[in-house]
Each structure stands twice: as C-alpha cells, then as structure tokens.
Write a protein that holds these residues in place. Structure first.
Motif, PDB file in Angstrom:
ATOM      1  N   LYS A 160      -5.464   6.026   5.603  1.00  0.00           N
ATOM      2  CA  LYS A 160      -5.324   7.078   4.745  1.00  0.00           C
ATOM      3  C   LYS A 160      -4.573   6.611   3.347  1.00  0.00           C
ATOM      4  O   LYS A 160      -4.912   6.788   2.228  1.00  0.00           O
ATOM      5  N   ARG A 161      -3.659   5.735   3.642  1.00  0.00           N
ATOM      6  CA  ARG A 161      -3.011   5.227   2.257  1.00  0.00           C
ATOM      7  C   ARG A 161      -3.746   4.318   1.502  1.00  0.00           C
ATOM      8  O   ARG A 161      -3.608   4.421   0.392  1.00  0.00           O
ATOM      9  N   TYR A 162      -4.602   3.547   2.251  1.00  0.00           N
ATOM     10  CA  TYR A 162      -5.553   2.587   1.344  1.00  0.00           C
ATOM     11  C   TYR A 162      -6.534   3.564   0.524  1.00  0.00           C
ATOM     12  O   TYR A 162      -6.587   3.205  -0.857  1.00  0.00           O
ATOM     13  N   ALA A 215      -5.903  13.110   3.971  1.00  0.00           N
ATOM     14  CA  ALA A 215      -4.657  13.558   4.979  1.00  0.00           C
ATOM     15  C   ALA A 215      -5.238  14.052   6.279  1.00  0.00           C
ATOM     16  O   ALA A 215      -4.540  13.512   7.155  1.00  0.00           O
ATOM     17  N   ASN A 216      -6.190  14.592   6.521  1.00  0.00           N
ATOM     18  CA  ASN A 216      -6.860  15.091   7.528  1.00  0.00           C
ATOM     19  C   ASN A 216      -8.137  14.611   7.929  1.00  0.00           C
ATOM     20  O   ASN A 216      -8.630  15.312   9.099  1.00  0.00           O
ATOM     21  N   ALA A 217      -8.162  13.558   7.601  1.00  0.00           N
ATOM     22  CA  ALA A 217      -9.506  12.872   7.799  1.00  0.00           C
ATOM     23  C   ALA A 217      -9.653  12.507   9.310  1.00  0.00           C
ATOM     24  O   ALA A 217      -8.688  11.941   9.984  1.00  0.00           O
ATOM     25  N   ILE A 274       0.853  -1.213   0.194  1.00  0.00           N
ATOM     26  CA  ILE A 274       0.028   0.060  -0.113  1.00  0.00           C
ATOM     27  C   ILE A 274       0.974   1.265  -0.168  1.00  0.00           C
ATOM     28  O   ILE A 274       0.845   2.183   0.854  1.00  0.00           O
ATOM     29  N   GLU A 275       2.089   1.322  -0.986  1.00  0.00           N
ATOM     30  CA  GLU A 275       2.701   2.658  -0.952  1.00  0.00           C
ATOM     31  C   GLU A 275       2.016   3.637  -1.784  1.00  0.00           C
ATOM     32  O   GLU A 275       1.020   3.252  -2.556  1.00  0.00           O
ATOM     33  N   LEU A 276       2.427   4.762  -1.402  1.00  0.00           N
ATOM     34  CA  LEU A 276       1.663   6.223  -1.994  1.00  0.00           C
ATOM     35  C   LEU A 276       2.453   6.579  -3.284  1.00  0.00           C
ATOM     36  O   LEU A 276       3.535   6.141  -3.601  1.00  0.00           O
TER      37      LEU A 276
END
Length: 688
Positions: free
Chosen positions: A310-312, A288-290, A245-247
């Motif tokens: 967040k990544r997923y 990002a800020n969820a 799950i890399e960005l």
C-alpha cells in the motif's frame, strides 16, 4: 614494421568541389538552426528505483484483476508525447547510472562505476556546463550523491562546480534513503542544502517528494518571470520511491500549476503547503482498503494488501501527481509548447529492507514482462520507463522502439539547443526518433557492473537464473540481440544471447546456436573495443588485448582522410551526421590549408598496423584542442581544461593487426598537432 592507412569511406573529390557551397549551407543550418528564442526549455525528471513495470502505460494497465498501481498523469503524458519502449540506463544502480547520465558517457568510460557512492564525478563536460555554453540557465533539485567524500570543504564536485547555477537537495547519497530530512527514521542525520547552506532546521514535516516538486515549481516561476527570454535546464532528481517508502503527510493539494497543487511558501517551519499533519501517515484511499486473491482461488475470501505494498503504491501515485502538477505549471506559464520534458528512472525496481515489513517488487511485478531487478543486468534491472513530451516537436502518441541509453541525453539536449555534443560523449542524439525528422544514428547499448549478491529467487523469474551469482556483469546489444554475461572470469567467456524484441523475458538463450557464432564473436570483440579499464573498478577482462579489425578491410598504405567542418562549439565536437565542408587526403597529420575560420573542426581518420600483441603508448601535443579514439575507446582527451602544447600520453593493450584511429581537432592559437607512439619493438615515432 608496416604502417597501413586507409579510408573509412570512399571519397569523390569532384563531387566535393561541385557541392562545396551546398555542404557549407547544410552544415551551418545543422549547427545553427536554433535561435535563443526557439531553444526549448528542458526538464529531466529522474525518479529513484521505479521499475519499467511500475508505470501504467508500460505494464500496470495490463494487470486486470490483479493488484495494480494507477499512474493517470504519466499515462496522459505518454499519450501527449512519446513512449520510449527500449530505454536503458547505463548501470543498474543509482550512482553509476547518474554518473553516466551527467557526463554523457558509458560505464566503460566514466570514473564513477559500480557502487562508488559519493565519489566525486570528474571535472569534465556535463549536461549542465555544456547547456550553459548554449545559453541556458541551469538548476539541479533533489538527490545528487556525486560530490566527493567528506564535508563541504571536500565536496569538489558539488553541483555548482559541475555547471549548475542553482542547487537544492540532498548532497550525500545515503541522505536520499530518508524522505523526512528533519523528523524521519534517521532523525537529525540528514541534510538538505540550498546551494552551500544547510537548511534542514527549517524543514518541519517536509516530505521530500513534495519538497523537491514545490521548490522546482517556484524556481521555474521565478526564472520565467525574471528571465523569460533565457531557456532553462532543470535536473529534477527524486529520492522516491526508494528505500524507507515513507508516506506523505496529507492528500495531494487540489488542482495544480500556478494556483493549485504543491506550493512553495518559503517560511521556516512551513516551507511547503503540505508541511502539516503527521509525518508518514497519509495512505492513498484507492489502496488503503485494497484486497487481492492471495491464493488464486476465487472461492476463498480476498485479503488486504500488505501494508508495505500500500505504501509503495501510494508513493508511486504521489510521484504521478507531482509530475502532473509540474506539467500543469508549464501550461499556466504558457511555456509548455516549447519545453522538452523527460520522465524516467535511474534503474530497475528495488528489493527494500529498510522497514519492518520488507518490500519486494514481486507484488506489482515492477520489472514488468522481464526478469531482474536493481543490480541485475537482465532487462528488468536496466530497462526503465521513459516518456518525453515537447508539444512543438513531438507528435502525440509517438512510440520509439529503437534502443537508447541515458548517456544519449547529453547529445539529444545539445541537438535541441542547436549544438553538437563533445567528441568525448558516447551518446547520439535521439531527436530523430522523438520528432520523426532526420536520420537516427544507432546507439551502442553497453553496460558493465559488479555486485557480489545474487538475482532474487522470485517464482516468476526464469528458474535457471533464480539465485544466480552476479559478480562481474556485462551487457552489449547488437540489433535485436542482447548479450549478457554474469560472474565473468575472463574475456573469452561466452555471452548468453537473447532476442529482446521478440523475447523480452529472455527465456531462449541463443548464445550457442550455429546462427549466433558470428554475433557471439562480434560481442566479445566489441566489448573490448569500446571500453577503457579503470583501476578503481577492476574487471577480469582489463588485461585483454583490444582486438584488431578483420583482414578484409580496404587498405591504401600511406594515407589518411581528413574532413573539415564548421562548428560553433567551444569544445571539440563530434560531427556525427553532418556533411563536411571539405575533405581530402594526406600522408602526414597536419591541418589542411583550407582551414579559414576559427570555428573549424578537422577529423582525421586512418588506421595503424600493430605488429605484435603488446602495450603501446601514444603521445599527443597540439596548439588547440583534440580528442583521440582508437576504435570507440577514448584514448587521449586534450579538450576540457587542456593547456595548448602540453603533451599527454596514454598506454593501451592492442592485439596485432589493423586498428582504426580518429583524431578530432579544433585549432587554437596555432595549427600544430603531433601524434606519436611507441611499442614493444620500436621506439617513439610519428603515427601519421
């Protein structure tokens, strides 16, 4: 010993004579209704481990005031085309699922089953080599994993050896766990191939989701510009969102299609336009800020989403943008109207442990309103998000509720190209469901799989199946009823039975109710009548005798039925849904004198009466090509690569009683055909 022959259907010879000319016209129309100019381009987009619940239109859009993933491009794709609500994979793990997809057969018939990663997919008919015969140029981009063990010299099933004209991607299965082939977590161990050339040294900062998309776009552009009159088939197989799950490195480039979005630059060190910045660094701002209500108490402050979630969400939204980019390209090239695009996943959502913070699909309920994840045969592990667009043929807002499997796509794509699928294929064309034209033949949903772990213990999974031991699993669907078996010990084990239309979470097991007695027995018999044992994937029911049909079958001793079709395929085809040019009866297996064309296909149908339970060996020799099934079991394949007049034999365990036999025959240099058998109490002799 008695021998019983009968008909599958009642025949009316007088009507056949009267309407022979009409049937001829209908058959030719069905088999040849497409010209090279109106065959659609076909793009099959397969993502890795995306659950049916991960896509907005399937489930995420229902998650009001809950953590959710946004997929506006896929939602729009569904609005403009068809949403397939009961779409099943052939196995709940990638390699087996992809094997059945490529070959067009169920897990009861393929040689790659269970977790046989990097095993060579057999040399037989594939999506690619059949479409090549239909005049298509073929390309595979992304994850493969079906090439064979070892290095390049041992890759006997490289995509270029299974019908693809071009390949770019990860050959080996485990390479697909890494999304930066050059600098990622597994630095220096992953390899991307351009056909047979390792191009990894050139792939600085290339995020694979972006890389595959950019390469696919450029290949389509080049093909359309150079070979615009030739239709193409692309198998675009992503390795995201699976595993690490890399960005991505940066935000998605503005726009899409020809002038915007991802672009292929083709320069070592700068192969794509997002090959800059820092790897694994860009988080989608909408996540990002969820924050979320972690304790379901509105009085307490919300807390940030865990980083792994967040990544997923970022990766799934990235896939959404990549699909939108590709669809825009088709519009820019003015080929969108006659391009059939399929978006789907290879199995249910996965529980990942590759990062310091493990990921589970619980946070977003990637399994949707179902139970089960990847490696489960509950609905959540095998039902996947599937969307189809083909503006020329599929109406906007179509919802397909009839079930289908990924092994149906071979028959579907060939139907779109104007050809019938090989008799070996287990699938049926679902074009009637997609287009609303023609009669939809039923799909047989069947899955078998082995995995020694357990169903996870998530709180929203039914209590009785939390931590349930998997081991040998099996699934069959009859109408609305899905039969499921876990930890199978023998062929006599009962199925849990669920009405998955009205009970998608499978909460009410109907398996032991009086109303299900007949269905329970039918399921136990059918699973033995539609699969073939494979010693490399042993099952506890491999040694069970294939059940015979019931005693109330209409019987007529000493006869078989033959049906003659005109088929313009290079293979022995399955004429399902077609009307024959001629039909008749015979007491022996012989080619009827009415065969007047090299495009003839004859289907012989009859029954054998097996005297006692036992092992029976069948022997086939022909002057052309043939394919034999007993029930729905592929008994003998004398089609792909067959040398005429070479004898082939196969042994099968049959229960005493009546069994249906179908012989699909395509005449060759001569019309000879001989089918014999031997058994426990008789020596070799003619079947017909």
């Amino acid at each position: 010993m008695r021998k019983i022959f009968t008909f599958f259907f009642k025949n009316h010879p007088s009507l056949i004579v009267i309407f022979a000319c009409l049937f001829f016209c209908v058959s030719v129309s069905i088999a040849q209704h497409h010209t090279s100019n109106d065959k659609p381009n076909i793009i099959y987009i397969l993502v890795d481990d995306m659950g049916v619940g991960d896509v907005g239109v399937f489930y995420q859009n229902q998650r009001k005031n809950q953590p959710r993933i946004y997929t506006p491009q896929l939602d729009r794709m569904a609005e403009q085309g068809a949403l397939l609500a009961h779409s099943y994979v052939n196995a709940p793990v990638c390699v087996a699922s992809r094997s059945s997809l490529i070959l067009g057969v169920t897990q009861g018939h393929t040689t790659v089953r269970d977790n046989q990663f990097d095993k060579a997919i057999e040399d037989n008919y594939t999506l690619a080599n059949t479409l090549k015969q239909a005049g298509y140029t073929t390309a595979a981009i992304g994850k493969w994993g079906l090439q064979g063990q070892g290095g390049k010299k041992n890759w006997i099933a490289h995509p270029l050896k299974r019908g693809f004209d071009y390949y770019y991607g990860y050959i080996r299965h485990s390479d697909g766990h890494e999304h930066y082939p050059k600098e990622g977590l597994y630095r220096g161990t992953k390899e991307v191939y351009d056909n047979y050339t390792n191009v990894t040294p050139d792939l600085d900062k290339c995020y694979t989701g972006d890389l595959w998309t950019a390469r696919a776009k450029q290949w389509i552009i080049d093909h359309v510009r150079k070979n615009h009159a030739t239709p193409f088939f692309m198998y675009l197989a992503y390795d995201t969102p699976h595993a690490v799950i890399e960005l991505p490195t940066s935000a998605y480039p503005a726009g899409g299609g020809l002038q915007g979005g991802l672009q292929w630059l083709g320069k070592p060190g700068k192969m794509i336009n997002t090959a800059d910045g820092n790897i694994d660094s860009w988080m989608d701002p909408q996540y990002a800020n969820a924050t979320y209500d972690h304790d379901n108490d509105p009085k307490t402050p919300e807390i940030p989403w865990p980083d792994v979630n967040k990544r997923y969400a970022t990766v799934v939204s990235r896939i959404d943008q990549q699909v939108g980019d590709l669809l825009q390209l088709l519009k820019d090239l003015n080929i969108d109207s006659n391009t059939l695009v399929i978006f789907t996943s290879d199995n249910g959502p996965s529980q990942e442990s590759y990062l310091n913070e493990p990921y589970t699909p619980e946070f977003f309920k990637g399994y949707g309103p179902h139970d089960g994840i990847k490696r489960d045969t509950w609905e959540g592990g095998i039902r996947v998000p599937t969307i189809a667009t083909w503006p020329k043929m599929i109406n906007r807002g179509t919802v397909v509720t009839t079930p289908h499997m990924s092994s149906d796509w071979m028959a579907t794509f060939l139907d779109a190209a104007g050809l019938k699928a090989p008799a070996r294929s287990d699938g049926v064309s679902i074009l009637p469901s997609l287009t609303g034209k023609g009669e939809q033949l039923p799909t047989q949903v069947y899955i078998e799989y082995f995995q020694s772990d357990r169903t996870p213990r998530y709180e929203d999974i039914e209590e009785g199946r939390r931590g349930k031991r998997r081991n040998q699993m099996q699934v069959i669907r009859v109408g609305n009823y899905m039969g499921v078996r876990y930890d199978i010990k023998s062929a006599s084990d009962d199925f849990e039975i669920y009405d998955v239309v009205n009970d998608p979470k499978q909460t009410q097991d109907l398996g032991h109710t009086p109303e299900m007695v007949t269905i329970q027995q039918l399921m136990k018999e059918r699973v033995l009548q539609l699969r073939k044992p494979d010693s490399a994937a042993p099952r506890p029911y491999d040694t069970a005798y294939v059940p015979s049909l019931k005693d109330d079958i209409e019987q007529q001793p000493g006869q078989i039925t033959w049906k003659l079709y005109q088929m313009n395929t290079p293979w022995v085809a399955n004429p399902a849904g077609m009307r024959p040019l001629h039909t008749g009866h015979s007491k022996i297996l012989q080619v009827p004198s009415k065969v007047i064309t090299k495009d003839a296909l004859i289907v012989f149908e009859g029954f054998i009466d097996v005297p006692i339970d036992g092992a029976y060996t069948f022997y086939l020799q022909t002057g052309g090509k043939a394919f034999v099934r007993i029930h729905d079991i592929p008994l003998i394949d004398q089609d792909y690569g067959y040398v005429p007049r070479t004898e082939t034999s196969e042994t099968i365990l049959l229960k005493a009683g009546v069994h249906p036999v179908r012989v699909f025959y395509k005449p060759g240099s001569d019309n000879s055909i001989k089918l014999e058998w031997s058994g426990p109490d008789f020596t070799r002799k003619a079947v017909y």
